[in-house]
Design a protein around this motif. Structure first.
Motif, PDB file in Angstrom:
ATOM      1  N   PHE A 175      41.597 -46.009  60.355  1.00 56.51           N
ATOM      2  CA  PHE A 175      41.683 -47.469  60.246  1.00 56.51           C
ATOM      3  C   PHE A 175      40.703 -48.139  61.195  1.00 56.51           C
ATOM      4  N   LEU A 176      40.585 -47.601  62.412  1.00 57.95           N
ATOM      5  CA  LEU A 176      39.656 -48.175  63.377  1.00 57.95           C
ATOM      6  C   LEU A 176      38.209 -48.026  62.899  1.00 57.95           C
ATOM      7  N   SER A 177      37.899 -46.892  62.295  1.00 63.17           N
ATOM      8  CA  SER A 177      36.537 -46.682  61.777  1.00 63.17           C
ATOM      9  C   SER A 177      36.237 -47.657  60.648  1.00 63.17           C
ATOM     10  N   LEU A 178      37.205 -47.858  59.765  1.00 67.80           N
ATOM     11  CA  LEU A 178      37.035 -48.804  58.660  1.00 67.80           C
ATOM     12  C   LEU A 178      36.819 -50.213  59.206  1.00 67.80           C
ATOM     13  N   ALA A 179      37.625 -50.604  60.186  1.00 65.96           N
ATOM     14  CA  ALA A 179      37.494 -51.939  60.770  1.00 65.96           C
ATOM     15  C   ALA A 179      36.130 -52.124  61.422  1.00 65.96           C
ATOM     16  N   SER A 180      35.633 -51.093  62.091  1.00 63.60           N
ATOM     17  CA  SER A 180      34.334 -51.187  62.761  1.00 63.60           C
ATOM     18  C   SER A 180      33.203 -51.389  61.758  1.00 63.60           C
ATOM     19  N   ILE A 181      33.249 -50.664  60.642  1.00 60.85           N
ATOM     20  CA  ILE A 181      32.194 -50.796  59.622  1.00 60.85           C
ATOM     21  C   ILE A 181      32.240 -52.177  58.986  1.00 60.85           C
ATOM     22  N   ILE A 182      33.457 -52.641  58.659  1.00 59.96           N
ATOM     23  CA  ILE A 182      33.578 -53.974  58.048  1.00 59.96           C
ATOM     24  C   ILE A 182      33.077 -55.043  59.007  1.00 59.96           C
ATOM     25  N   ASN A 183      33.424 -54.917  60.265  1.00 58.18           N
ATOM     26  CA  ASN A 183      33.014 -55.903  61.259  1.00 58.18           C
ATOM     27  C   ASN A 183      31.499 -55.944  61.423  1.00 58.18           C
ATOM     28  N   THR A 184      30.851 -54.791  61.208  1.00 53.39           N
ATOM     29  CA  THR A 184      29.391 -54.726  61.307  1.00 53.39           C
ATOM     30  C   THR A 184      28.721 -55.271  60.054  1.00 53.39           C
ATOM     31  N   ASP A 185      29.219 -54.850  58.880  1.00 47.26           N
ATOM     32  CA  ASP A 185      28.582 -55.219  57.614  1.00 47.26           C
ATOM     33  C   ASP A 185      28.965 -56.608  57.128  1.00 47.26           C
ATOM     34  N   TYR A 186      30.189 -57.044  57.471  1.00 48.82           N
ATOM     35  CA  TYR A 186      30.673 -58.356  57.025  1.00 48.82           C
ATOM     36  C   TYR A 186      31.283 -59.101  58.221  1.00 48.82           C
ATOM     37  N   PRO A 187      30.456 -59.459  59.199  1.00 52.19           N
ATOM     38  CA  PRO A 187      30.975 -60.076  60.431  1.00 52.19           C
ATOM     39  C   PRO A 187      31.695 -61.389  60.155  1.00 52.19           C
ATOM     40  N   LYS A 188      32.843 -61.562  60.848  1.00 54.34           N
ATOM     41  CA  LYS A 188      33.648 -62.781  60.785  1.00 54.34           C
ATOM     42  C   LYS A 188      34.195 -63.072  59.389  1.00 54.34           C
ATOM     43  N   GLN A 189      34.255 -62.031  58.545  1.00 53.00           N
ATOM     44  CA  GLN A 189      34.796 -62.210  57.197  1.00 53.00           C
ATOM     45  C   GLN A 189      36.100 -61.443  56.988  1.00 53.00           C
ATOM     46  N   ALA A 190      36.631 -60.865  58.061  1.00 48.53           N
ATOM     47  CA  ALA A 190      37.854 -60.073  57.930  1.00 48.53           C
ATOM     48  C   ALA A 190      38.622 -60.082  59.243  1.00 48.53           C
ATOM     49  N   ARG A 191      39.920 -59.858  59.147  1.00 44.19           N
ATOM     50  CA  ARG A 191      40.736 -59.623  60.335  1.00 44.19           C
ATOM     51  C   ARG A 191      41.577 -58.370  60.096  1.00 44.19           C
ATOM     52  N   PHE A 192      41.970 -57.732  61.189  1.00 46.12           N
ATOM     53  CA  PHE A 192      42.613 -56.422  61.111  1.00 46.12           C
ATOM     54  C   PHE A 192      43.898 -56.446  61.924  1.00 46.12           C
ATOM     55  N   ILE A 193      44.989 -55.996  61.302  1.00 43.22           N
ATOM     56  CA  ILE A 193      46.304 -56.039  61.935  1.00 43.22           C
ATOM     57  C   ILE A 193      46.894 -54.629  61.978  1.00 43.22           C
TER      58      ILE A 193
END
Length: 326
Positions: A175-193
Motif C-alpha cells: 500500500f505504501l509503494s502504491l501511494a508513493s507512485i500515485i503521489n509522484t505521478d499524480y501529485p495532489k490528486q489523491a489521499r491515502f487512509i
C-alpha cells in the motif's frame, strides 16, 4: 438452533450463545437433554476458541450416549497456513484445532474455493460446503448519499483506503509503494487512509502522505472510512479469503488487488483492478487505468460492485445458500 421436524413445515428456534460460561453451557446441556425425538439441535461455531471445542466435544458425547439428534457446523476460515505466514507453533495449534473439528463436525463451511481445496487434504470431502462470507446490505439511501459525495470529489481528489488489521502476509508495504507512485505521478490528486492496527510487524508510515486511524476500528468508524473512499486496496501476499473485500463491495468500493490465485475469481469484473505489488511497472499501469476513468465510468462500476455483492454475499444469498446446506 433447535429444529422441530414433526410437521410438514419445519419450525426453528434460534438461541445466540454469546459466551461459553459454565451457566450458559449447563443451560444448553439441559435443553439438549430435554428435547424430544422429533427435534434436533444444530450448533454453529464461527471462531477458533478452545472453549468452543470443549463444548462441541461435550455435546457430541451426550448425543452419542442419549441418542439425541445433533449437528455441528463449523466455519473454517484458514484450513492450513502456508509456511511463514504466522508463528509455526500457532499454525500447528490452529491446524490441530481444524483437524478435530473436521472429525467431529457434521458440516464444515468454507468461505472460498481456495479454502475448500486446502481442507480436502484432511477433512472428509462429503462434509465440505462452500459458503461465501456475508455482510448486512447497506441501505440504498446511504449508498446514494455516499455516491453523491464521492462524485463531487472525484475530479479533485481520489481516496485510497487500506483497512483492517495487518500482518506480514497482508503486505502493508504494498500500500505504501502504491501511494508513493500515485503521489509522484499524480501529485495532489489523491489521499491515502490507513485504518487498523499492525500485528507482529513494524510499518513506517509517511505521516505527511498517509492519514492514519491506528488500532481497533469500530463498525461506525469502518462505515465512515468506507463511505468516503473511492478505492479499497488489497495488497495481500497470501490469503485464503478476505472479509475486507466482501465488506468493501457492500459499499460499492472499487478494488485494487494483488494478483494472487486466491482472488482469481474476481478477474474480469469491471470494479476490480489487478496488479503486482512487487512490480513498479505493473502498479504504474494499474494506476494509469484508475486515473483514466471518468466520473460516469466510476459511477457505473460503483453500482456493479454493489450488484455483485447482492448476488454473492448479501443476506439474500446467505439465506438461499443456507437452505441448501441445512
Amino acid at each position: 438452533m433447535t429444529l422441530n421436524t414433526d410437521s410438514d413445515i419445519a419450525s426453528y428456534s434460534v438461541k445466540y450463545l454469546y459466551s461459553v460460561t459454565l451457566r450458559e453451557v449447563w443451560s444448553l446441556i439441559k435443553q439438549f437433554v430435554s428435547i424430544n425425538k422429533e427435534e434436533e439441535i444444530s450448533v454453529f461455531f464461527f471462531l477458533i476458541q478452545l472453549d468452543y471445542l470443549v463444548l462441541a466435544l461435550i455435546l457430541k458425547t451426550i448425543s452419542k450416549f442419549l441418542n439425541k439428534k445433533l449437528k455441528v457446523f463449523y466455519l473454517m476460515h484458514e484450513p492450513k497456513f502456508e509456511k511463514g505466514r504466522i508463528n509455526p507453533l500457532k499454525a500447528d495449534i490452529v491446524f490441530l484445532y481444524h483437524i478435530i473439528f473436521g472429525y467431529i463436525g457434521d458440516k464444515i463451511l468454507l468461505p472460498s474455493n481456495e479454502a475448500v481445496l486446502k481442507a480436502k487434504d484432511f477433512v472428509n470431502n462429503d462434509k465440505l460446503y462452500k459458503l461465501n462470507l456475508s455482510f448486512i446490505s447497506i441501505p440504498e439511501n446511504i449508498l446514494h448519499n455516499n455516491l453523491a459525495q464521492l462524485k463531487y470529489s472525484w475530479d479533485k481528489e481520489k481516496t485510497f483506503l487500506l483497512l483492517g488489521r495487518a500482518d506480514r502476509d497482508k503486505n502493508p508495504q504494498g500500500f505504501l509503494s502504491l501511494a508513493s507512485i500515485i503521489n509522484t505521478d499524480y501529485p495532489k490528486q489523491a489521499r491515502f487512509i490507513r485504518g487498523g492496527s499492525e500485528r507482529n510487524i513494524q510499518v513506517n508510515y509517511d505521516e505527511k502522505l498517509i492519514i492514519r486511524f491506528p488500532g481497533f476500528i469500530s463498525n461506525s468508524a469502518k462505515s465512515f472510512l468506507l463511505g468516503l473512499s473511492h478505492f479499497v486496496v488489497i495488497p495481500y501476499s497470501f490469503s485464503t479469503q478476505s472479509g475486507v473485500v466482501t465488506e468493501a463491495l457492500s459499499y460499492g468500493k472499487l478494488l485494487i488487488i494483488n494478483d494472487i490465485s486466491t482472488f482469481s475469481y474476481l478477474k474480469g469484473l469491471s470494479f476490480v483492478f489487478f496488479t503486482d505489488f512487487n512490480d513498479k511497472s505493473s502498479m504504474s499501469k494499474c494506476i494509469y487505468d484508475v486515473f483514466s476513468m471518468d466520473i460516469n465510468d466510476y459511477e457505473t462500476r460503483y453500482w456493479e460492485a454493489i450488484r455483485y455483492f447482492q448476488e454473492n454475499h448479501s443476506e439474500a444469498y446467505l439465506s438461499k445458500t443456507l437452505q441448501e446446506i441445512l
